[in-house]
Design a protein around this motif. Sequence first.
Motif, PDB file in Angstrom:
ATOM      1  N   GLY A 277      95.525  57.188 -23.132  1.00  0.00           N
ATOM      2  CA  GLY A 277      94.808  58.428 -23.930  1.00  0.00           C
ATOM      3  C   GLY A 277      95.796  58.994 -24.822  1.00  0.00           C
ATOM      4  O   GLY A 277      95.364  59.713 -25.596  1.00  0.00           O
ATOM      5  N   THR A 278      97.049  58.778 -24.741  1.00  0.00           N
ATOM      6  CA  THR A 278      97.983  59.077 -25.886  1.00  0.00           C
ATOM      7  C   THR A 278      97.415  58.677 -27.249  1.00  0.00           C
ATOM      8  O   THR A 278      97.818  59.171 -28.137  1.00  0.00           O
ATOM      9  CB  THR A 278      99.273  59.031 -25.741  1.00  0.00           C
ATOM     10  N   PHE A 279      96.816  57.343 -27.316  1.00  0.00           N
ATOM     11  CA  PHE A 279      96.379  56.792 -28.551  1.00  0.00           C
ATOM     12  C   PHE A 279      94.975  57.272 -28.932  1.00  0.00           C
ATOM     13  O   PHE A 279      94.547  56.885 -29.928  1.00  0.00           O
ATOM     14  CB  PHE A 279      96.475  55.216 -28.426  1.00  0.00           C
ATOM     15  N   LEU A 280      94.356  57.993 -27.959  1.00  0.00           N
ATOM     16  CA  LEU A 280      92.902  58.340 -28.418  1.00  0.00           C
ATOM     17  C   LEU A 280      92.704  59.363 -29.617  1.00  0.00           C
ATOM     18  O   LEU A 280      93.563  60.440 -29.816  1.00  0.00           O
ATOM     19  CB  LEU A 280      92.055  59.056 -27.216  1.00  0.00           C
TER      20      LEU A 280
ATOM     21  N   LEU B 177     100.045  64.872 -31.188  1.00  0.00           N
ATOM     22  CA  LEU B 177     101.647  64.683 -31.296  1.00  0.00           C
ATOM     23  C   LEU B 177     102.008  65.510 -32.696  1.00  0.00           C
ATOM     24  O   LEU B 177     102.883  66.225 -32.635  1.00  0.00           O
ATOM     25  CB  LEU B 177     102.104  63.512 -31.132  1.00  0.00           C
ATOM     26  N   PHE B 178     101.502  65.161 -33.748  1.00  0.00           N
ATOM     27  CA  PHE B 178     101.781  65.725 -35.033  1.00  0.00           C
ATOM     28  C   PHE B 178     101.279  67.282 -34.809  1.00  0.00           C
ATOM     29  O   PHE B 178     102.053  68.157 -35.429  1.00  0.00           O
ATOM     30  CB  PHE B 178     100.993  65.023 -36.020  1.00  0.00           C
ATOM     31  N   MET B 179     100.355  67.624 -34.077  1.00  0.00           N
ATOM     32  CA  MET B 179     100.063  69.131 -34.002  1.00  0.00           C
ATOM     33  C   MET B 179     101.247  69.892 -32.980  1.00  0.00           C
ATOM     34  O   MET B 179     101.544  70.687 -33.347  1.00  0.00           O
ATOM     35  CB  MET B 179      98.614  69.310 -33.109  1.00  0.00           C
TER      36      MET B 179
ATOM     37  N   ASN C 179     109.861  60.451 -32.623  1.00  0.00           N
ATOM     38  CA  ASN C 179     109.614  59.621 -33.542  1.00  0.00           C
ATOM     39  C   ASN C 179     108.379  60.210 -34.536  1.00  0.00           C
ATOM     40  O   ASN C 179     107.937  61.598 -34.445  1.00  0.00           O
ATOM     41  CB  ASN C 179     108.944  58.143 -33.174  1.00  0.00           C
ATOM     42  N   PHE C 180     108.015  59.631 -35.623  1.00  0.00           N
ATOM     43  CA  PHE C 180     107.099  60.167 -36.532  1.00  0.00           C
ATOM     44  C   PHE C 180     105.453  59.659 -35.953  1.00  0.00           C
ATOM     45  O   PHE C 180     105.248  58.340 -35.639  1.00  0.00           O
ATOM     46  CB  PHE C 180     107.202  59.630 -38.019  1.00  0.00           C
ATOM     47  N   HIS C 181     104.558  60.740 -35.937  1.00  0.00           N
ATOM     48  CA  HIS C 181     103.338  60.262 -35.292  1.00  0.00           C
ATOM     49  C   HIS C 181     102.235  60.282 -36.256  1.00  0.00           C
ATOM     50  O   HIS C 181     102.271  60.389 -37.432  1.00  0.00           O
ATOM     51  CB  HIS C 181     103.047  61.665 -34.659  1.00  0.00           C
ATOM     52  N   LEU C 182     100.962  59.970 -35.676  1.00  0.00           N
ATOM     53  CA  LEU C 182      99.852  59.555 -36.482  1.00  0.00           C
ATOM     54  C   LEU C 182      99.276  61.003 -37.218  1.00  0.00           C
ATOM     55  O   LEU C 182      99.407  62.130 -36.444  1.00  0.00           O
ATOM     56  CB  LEU C 182      98.667  58.879 -35.757  1.00  0.00           C
TER      57      LEU C 182
END
Length: 352
Positions: free
Chosen positions: A211-214, A306-308, A298-301
Amino acid sequence: MDIQLFDFELPNSAIALRPVSPRDHAKQLIIKPEASERLTTDRVGNLAEHIETGDLLVFNDTRVIPARLHGKRGEAKMEITLHKRESENSWWVFAKPAKKARLGDHLTFGTLTGEVMALGEAGERLVTFHVQEDKMTEALEVSGVMPLPPYIAAQRAVDERDKEDYQTLFAEKDGAVAAPTAGLHFTEDMMTALTEKGVKTAAVTLHVGAGTFLPVKVEDTTHHKMHSEYGEVTPEVAALINETKKNGKKVIAVGTTSLRVLESATDEDGVTHPFKADTEIFISPGYKFKCIDVLMTNFHLPKSTLFMLVSAFCGLELMQEAYQQAIDQQYRFYSYGDSSLLFRALGNGIGE
């Protein structure tokens, strides 16, 4: 908040398809909201120079399992990715195509078979595999492949190198279906340097789910429902964190997964407690951090949770600036990419 605030343009060439070698030669963007020079560049191997004696690094010791299975439902092709463990041999999974994985259907993945036992609200399926509970991991090692993130898997096939590359130095407890990627940078040389500096280390567990990629599908982030993941913080680690804070030293989360489980385990007074449960914590700007002082990640989508999270940690405007600098300076993004070291912005913690 408007989801568009967390969007940015990333060239496809910035997506790292392999890690650098050695791992600690990756670049690291140091982000200090309160410093006169807020953004500086170094490399991961010099981490010990940016933290202090007595600080505590907290790693995630989850181990990625071969969680992607290719097989059939009858004669129809079927792919599933394990998402969250319900029991040793029952998992919630994401199926492709989902509509062909119906309640009661029997699925075959080489020597491993299973049955669809339930349908979830988000389209996931509960599959019980026909294998002894203590043999489940062994069966996955035979029939499954490493579950590379979709942005890598879309550009190249999984291969033997990924079995090592997509596992951290600290991987110990089976259960993750995605790597806690901040930990991928660490090497034995780095650990030696950190020990010589007098930096303390500890491990928590968060079994990262698919779900981390949803994608976030709502326009207003307040309406987003976070997926749940299982985490553990032992009494010994909780006590060490509280002692570190009492001594005026920093707690440094290696990865957003370590951060999320520790924030879940910490109360409104800043006291960390033992924890052994699922967490659905969703961190976005406005959140007051209760435990973590520094975050390595790391740098996120774009438009990702994760960017939030990092925007909540350092401020949205600064993170927008940092990510644009990283793009301009050709940092490598996502799971196999470069790193950032974020110091929490003043006012973003409880009591500040």
